[in-house]
Design an enzyme around this catalytic site. Sequence first.
Site, PDB file in Angstrom:
ATOM      1  N   THR A   8    -116.963 -34.691  31.659  1.00  0.00           N
ATOM      2  CA  THR A   8    -116.940 -34.435  30.214  1.00  0.00           C
ATOM      3  C   THR A   8    -118.057 -35.180  29.505  1.00  0.00           C
ATOM      4  O   THR A   8    -118.509 -36.222  29.989  1.00  0.00           O
ATOM      5  CB  THR A   8    -115.574 -34.872  29.629  1.00  0.00           C
ATOM      6  OG1 THR A   8    -115.664 -34.889  28.201  1.00  0.00           O
ATOM      7  CG2 THR A   8    -115.163 -36.261  30.089  1.00  0.00           C
ATOM      8  N   ASP A   9    -118.443 -34.671  28.330  1.00  0.00           N
ATOM      9  CA  ASP A   9    -119.475 -35.382  27.553  1.00  0.00           C
ATOM     10  C   ASP A   9    -118.968 -36.723  27.035  1.00  0.00           C
ATOM     11  O   ASP A   9    -119.755 -37.590  26.643  1.00  0.00           O
ATOM     12  CB  ASP A   9    -119.980 -34.518  26.380  1.00  0.00           C
ATOM     13  CG  ASP A   9    -118.943 -34.225  25.299  1.00  0.00           C
ATOM     14  OD1 ASP A   9    -117.755 -34.537  25.515  1.00  0.00           O
ATOM     15  OD2 ASP A   9    -119.327 -33.687  24.243  1.00  0.00           O
ATOM     16  N   GLU A  10    -117.634 -36.910  27.042  1.00  0.00           N
ATOM     17  CA  GLU A  10    -117.087 -38.168  26.514  1.00  0.00           C
ATOM     18  C   GLU A  10    -117.476 -39.371  27.356  1.00  0.00           C
ATOM     19  O   GLU A  10    -117.345 -40.508  26.907  1.00  0.00           O
ATOM     20  CB  GLU A  10    -115.559 -38.086  26.414  1.00  0.00           C
ATOM     21  CG  GLU A  10    -115.101 -37.047  25.426  1.00  0.00           C
ATOM     22  CD  GLU A  10    -113.704 -37.286  24.861  1.00  0.00           C
ATOM     23  OE1 GLU A  10    -113.165 -38.378  25.019  1.00  0.00           O
ATOM     24  OE2 GLU A  10    -113.178 -36.341  24.251  1.00  0.00           O
ATOM     25  N   TYR A  23    -108.960 -42.322  28.614  1.00  0.00           N
ATOM     26  CA  TYR A  23    -109.251 -40.987  29.158  1.00  0.00           C
ATOM     27  C   TYR A  23    -110.694 -40.901  29.654  1.00  0.00           C
ATOM     28  O   TYR A  23    -110.958 -40.577  30.815  1.00  0.00           O
ATOM     29  CB  TYR A  23    -108.991 -39.894  28.109  1.00  0.00           C
ATOM     30  CG  TYR A  23    -109.684 -38.584  28.439  1.00  0.00           C
ATOM     31  CD1 TYR A  23    -109.265 -37.807  29.522  1.00  0.00           C
ATOM     32  CD2 TYR A  23    -110.787 -38.135  27.699  1.00  0.00           C
ATOM     33  CE1 TYR A  23    -109.917 -36.621  29.851  1.00  0.00           C
ATOM     34  CE2 TYR A  23    -111.434 -36.955  28.021  1.00  0.00           C
ATOM     35  CZ  TYR A  23    -111.005 -36.201  29.102  1.00  0.00           C
ATOM     36  OH  TYR A  23    -111.664 -35.038  29.429  1.00  0.00           O
ATOM     37  N   LYS A  36    -112.336 -40.520  33.436  1.00  0.00           N
ATOM     38  CA  LYS A  36    -113.216 -39.400  33.800  1.00  0.00           C
ATOM     39  C   LYS A  36    -114.563 -39.928  34.314  1.00  0.00           C
ATOM     40  O   LYS A  36    -115.161 -39.361  35.232  1.00  0.00           O
ATOM     41  CB  LYS A  36    -113.448 -38.474  32.600  1.00  0.00           C
ATOM     42  CG  LYS A  36    -112.237 -37.676  32.157  1.00  0.00           C
ATOM     43  CD  LYS A  36    -111.734 -36.684  33.192  1.00  0.00           C
ATOM     44  CE  LYS A  36    -112.692 -35.530  33.417  1.00  0.00           C
ATOM     45  NZ  LYS A  36    -112.129 -34.526  34.362  1.00  0.00           N
TER      46      LYS A  36
HETATM   47  P1  NAD Z   1    -105.531 -29.214  30.312  1.00  0.00           P
HETATM   48  O1  NAD Z   1    -104.814 -30.476  29.972  1.00  0.00           O
HETATM   49  O2  NAD Z   1    -105.296 -28.005  29.494  1.00  0.00           O
HETATM   50  O3  NAD Z   1    -105.223 -28.811  31.821  1.00  0.00           O
HETATM   51  C1  NAD Z   1    -105.120 -29.748  32.849  1.00  0.00           C
HETATM   52  C2  NAD Z   1    -104.368 -29.095  34.015  1.00  0.00           C
HETATM   53  O4  NAD Z   1    -104.328 -30.034  35.102  1.00  0.00           O
HETATM   54  C3  NAD Z   1    -102.914 -28.734  33.686  1.00  0.00           C
HETATM   55  O5  NAD Z   1    -102.633 -27.437  34.142  1.00  0.00           O
HETATM   56  C4  NAD Z   1    -102.101 -29.765  34.454  1.00  0.00           C
HETATM   57  O6  NAD Z   1    -100.834 -29.285  34.876  1.00  0.00           O
HETATM   58  C5  NAD Z   1    -103.014 -30.025  35.646  1.00  0.00           C
HETATM   59  N1  NAD Z   1    -102.770 -31.344  36.270  1.00  0.00           N
HETATM   60  C6  NAD Z   1    -102.647 -32.537  35.631  1.00  0.00           C
HETATM   61  N2  NAD Z   1    -102.407 -33.500  36.544  1.00  0.00           N
HETATM   62  C7  NAD Z   1    -102.414 -32.900  37.776  1.00  0.00           C
HETATM   63  C8  NAD Z   1    -102.243 -33.371  39.096  1.00  0.00           C
HETATM   64  N3  NAD Z   1    -102.012 -34.677  39.358  1.00  0.00           N
HETATM   65  N4  NAD Z   1    -102.316 -32.492  40.124  1.00  0.00           N
HETATM   66  C9  NAD Z   1    -102.530 -31.167  39.877  1.00  0.00           C
HETATM   67  N5  NAD Z   1    -102.688 -30.662  38.626  1.00  0.00           N
HETATM   68  C10 NAD Z   1    -102.628 -31.538  37.598  1.00  0.00           C
HETATM   69  O7  NAD Z   1    -107.056 -29.619  30.333  1.00  0.00           O
HETATM   70  P2  NAD Z   1    -108.368 -28.755  29.966  1.00  0.00           P
HETATM   71  O8  NAD Z   1    -108.672 -28.936  28.547  1.00  0.00           O
HETATM   72  O9  NAD Z   1    -108.226 -27.403  30.553  1.00  0.00           O
HETATM   73  O10 NAD Z   1    -109.460 -29.576  30.793  1.00  0.00           O
HETATM   74  C11 NAD Z   1    -109.711 -29.257  32.158  1.00  0.00           C
HETATM   75  C12 NAD Z   1    -110.766 -30.202  32.693  1.00  0.00           C
HETATM   76  O11 NAD Z   1    -111.960 -30.084  31.927  1.00  0.00           O
HETATM   77  C13 NAD Z   1    -110.370 -31.671  32.636  1.00  0.00           C
HETATM   78  O12 NAD Z   1    -110.847 -32.291  33.800  1.00  0.00           O
HETATM   79  C14 NAD Z   1    -111.097 -32.197  31.416  1.00  0.00           C
HETATM   80  O13 NAD Z   1    -111.390 -33.562  31.558  1.00  0.00           O
HETATM   81  C15 NAD Z   1    -112.362 -31.353  31.439  1.00  0.00           C
HETATM   82  N6  NAD Z   1    -113.008 -31.102  30.141  1.00  0.00           N
HETATM   83  C16 NAD Z   1    -112.280 -30.622  29.091  1.00  0.00           C
HETATM   84  C17 NAD Z   1    -112.929 -30.314  27.896  1.00  0.00           C
HETATM   85  C18 NAD Z   1    -112.163 -29.764  26.718  1.00  0.00           C
HETATM   86  O14 NAD Z   1    -112.731 -29.647  25.641  1.00  0.00           O
HETATM   87  N7  NAD Z   1    -110.916 -29.386  26.844  1.00  0.00           N
HETATM   88  C19 NAD Z   1    -114.304 -30.521  27.781  1.00  0.00           C
HETATM   89  C20 NAD Z   1    -115.021 -31.030  28.880  1.00  0.00           C
HETATM   90  C21 NAD Z   1    -114.355 -31.299  30.058  1.00  0.00           C
HETATM   91  O1  DAU Z   2    -115.719 -33.706  24.373  1.00  0.00           O
HETATM   92  C1  DAU Z   2    -114.966 -33.160  25.420  1.00  0.00           C
HETATM   93  C2  DAU Z   2    -113.529 -33.601  25.263  1.00  0.00           C
HETATM   94  O2  DAU Z   2    -113.021 -32.895  24.138  1.00  0.00           O
HETATM   95  C3  DAU Z   2    -112.674 -33.361  26.491  1.00  0.00           C
HETATM   96  O3  DAU Z   2    -113.151 -34.152  27.548  1.00  0.00           O
HETATM   97  C4  DAU Z   2    -111.198 -33.703  26.215  1.00  0.00           C
HETATM   98  O4  DAU Z   2    -110.394 -33.356  27.317  1.00  0.00           O
HETATM   99  C5  DAU Z   2    -110.753 -32.895  25.002  1.00  0.00           C
HETATM  100  O5  DAU Z   2    -109.427 -33.251  24.669  1.00  0.00           O
HETATM  101  C6  DAU Z   2    -111.671 -33.148  23.811  1.00  0.00           C
HETATM  102  O6  DAU Z   2    -111.517 -34.504  23.300  1.00  0.00           O
HETATM  103  P1  DAU Z   2    -111.538 -34.823  21.733  1.00  0.00           P
HETATM  104  O7  DAU Z   2    -110.839 -36.091  21.527  1.00  0.00           O
HETATM  105  O8  DAU Z   2    -112.894 -34.682  21.165  1.00  0.00           O
HETATM  106  O9  DAU Z   2    -110.677 -33.549  21.220  1.00  0.00           O
HETATM  107  P2  DAU Z   2    -109.434 -33.453  20.197  1.00  0.00           P
HETATM  108  O10 DAU Z   2    -109.168 -31.996  20.021  1.00  0.00           O
HETATM  109  O11 DAU Z   2    -108.306 -34.332  20.588  1.00  0.00           O
HETATM  110  O12 DAU Z   2    -110.069 -34.031  18.858  1.00  0.00           O
HETATM  111  C7  DAU Z   2    -111.232 -33.450  18.286  1.00  0.00           C
HETATM  112  C8  DAU Z   2    -111.552 -34.217  17.004  1.00  0.00           C
HETATM  113  O13 DAU Z   2    -110.516 -33.957  16.039  1.00  0.00           O
HETATM  114  C9  DAU Z   2    -111.588 -35.716  17.169  1.00  0.00           C
HETATM  115  O14 DAU Z   2    -112.567 -36.267  16.308  1.00  0.00           O
HETATM  116  C10 DAU Z   2    -110.201 -36.172  16.710  1.00  0.00           C
HETATM  117  C11 DAU Z   2    -109.876 -35.160  15.632  1.00  0.00           C
HETATM  118  N1  DAU Z   2    -108.431 -34.860  15.451  1.00  0.00           N
HETATM  119  C12 DAU Z   2    -107.739 -34.443  16.535  1.00  0.00           C
HETATM  120  C13 DAU Z   2    -106.401 -34.140  16.432  1.00  0.00           C
HETATM  121  C14 DAU Z   2    -105.613 -33.708  17.651  1.00  0.00           C
HETATM  122  C15 DAU Z   2    -107.845 -34.932  14.189  1.00  0.00           C
HETATM  123  O15 DAU Z   2    -108.505 -35.296  13.189  1.00  0.00           O
HETATM  124  N2  DAU Z   2    -106.524 -34.630  14.082  1.00  0.00           N
HETATM  125  C16 DAU Z   2    -105.761 -34.248  15.151  1.00  0.00           C
HETATM  126  O16 DAU Z   2    -104.555 -34.002  14.985  1.00  0.00           O
END
Ligand code: NAD
Ligand code: DAU
Length: 335
Positions: free
Chosen positions: A124-126, A148, A152
């Site tokens: 992730t970019d985080e 988190y 990662k």
């Molecule tokens: P999500 O939380 O929607 O999905 C995660 C999935 O992993 C779920 O289906 C969960 O059941 C499964 N899981 C959790 N623990 C597990 C384990 N121990 N064994 C097997 N399965 C397990 O997450 P997402 O938003 O789809 O993110 C997917 C991946 O992409 C993550 O690795 C996250 O760090 C990365 N990512 C997410 C974002 C974003 O914006 N959502 C951006 C960049 C990278």
């Molecule tokens: O940047 C990639 C990441 O983006 C992924 O690696 C993570 O898995 C994904 O959860 C996401 O992280 P963020 O923390 O950026 O996403 P989130 O949707 O939780 O929050 C986005 C922004 O919105 C952040 O600045 C916090 C703010 N926020 C979020 C929630 C849930 C609010 O202001 N109110 C809220 O209720």
Amino acid sequence: MRHFLVTGGAGFIGSNFIHYLLKKYSEIEIINLDKLTYAGNLDNLKDIENEARYRFVKGDICDTKIVEPLVKACDVVVNFAAESHVDRSIGRPDDFIQTDVFGTFVLLEASRKYGIEKFIQISTDEVYGSTLGESFKESDPLMPSSPYSASKAGADRLAYSYFVTYNLPVIVTRCSNNFGPYQYPEKLIPLFVTNAIENKKLPIYGDGKNVRDWIFVEDHCSAIDTVMQKGENGEVYNIGAGNEKNNLEITDYILKKLGKSGDLMLFVDDRLGHDRRYSLNWDKTKKLGWKPFMSFEEAMDKTIDWYLENRWWWEKLKSGDYLEFYKKHYKLDDQ
Ligand code: NAD
Ligand code: DAU
């Protein structure tokens, strides 16, 4: 025939990625290994549950006994499985360390033991932390600031170490904030869209000026595909879309699109350690011939319409344990 092991495929991005692969390639077979935590949802894959090229296995990536035979049967591993929500990692980091770090280790070890063609680690970019200046390049130092993102970052560098030490064909991707269908309604966009539909408050952390680069989930999927085909082993690829917006801009877009009043906005306590801005330079991925397909507006409209049309999918998620977490987290009684 290529055999894929997709982990975390019942989550948001993983399920979109499985749909993407099945639509694009005929000569593939996919095993989806997912523990089905609160974020895993087989409804995301309902339309393909009888598809011959797809099989679901319920299990934990930390469990060597489950992982080894699946890796042995596959050519490519794409590791999405993770605990993914920053707020939850602040309250209880344990599962993040276990799944995101140790689980990745178990997958890497099995891949080393049985040999695979490609291991894609979805990072992730985080991991770079926050920047108020230049966009991060792949060579920049990692400064993760939440449990988190630190977990990662651990997995990201562990995967790289398996390339350097054991010559495992590892590629790491670091993508920005995704949005789209099937995103669990605890993340900003699905939470605010579904709350607005239900005339509930939209809890904005701090001053709402934190910036993220928003990418449509299908564009992330196509980037992973490109990197898988054309990327070099041992390399990291940033994936972004050039849609840097602050949270107030996102809120405003959602309220306007749904025709709702600004009165739904509620400023709440800031997230602890809240990163101010994420920003990526993704020239390296662009050089592989990839670019995002959807504009921000098209993707937002498509996403908002999807949540409007698929209340069956999210309404049942916003009850039970979810509601308990939500009320405690936001200190709200009336939501
Ligand atoms: P999500 O939380 O929607 O999905 C995660 C999935 O992993 C779920 O289906 C969960 O059941 C499964 N899981 C959790 N623990 C597990 C384990 N121990 N064994 C097997 N399965 C397990 O997450 P997402 O938003 O789809 O993110 C997917 C991946 O992409 C993550 O690795 C996250 O760090 C990365 N990512 C997410 C974002 C974003 O914006 N959502 C951006 C960049 C990278
Ligand atoms: O940047 C990639 C990441 O983006 C992924 O690696 C993570 O898995 C994904 O959860 C996401 O992280 P963020 O923390 O950026 O996403 P989130 O949707 O939780 O929050 C986005 C922004 O919105 C952040 O600045 C916090 C703010 N926020 C979020 C929630 C849930 C609010 O202001 N109110 C809220 O209720």
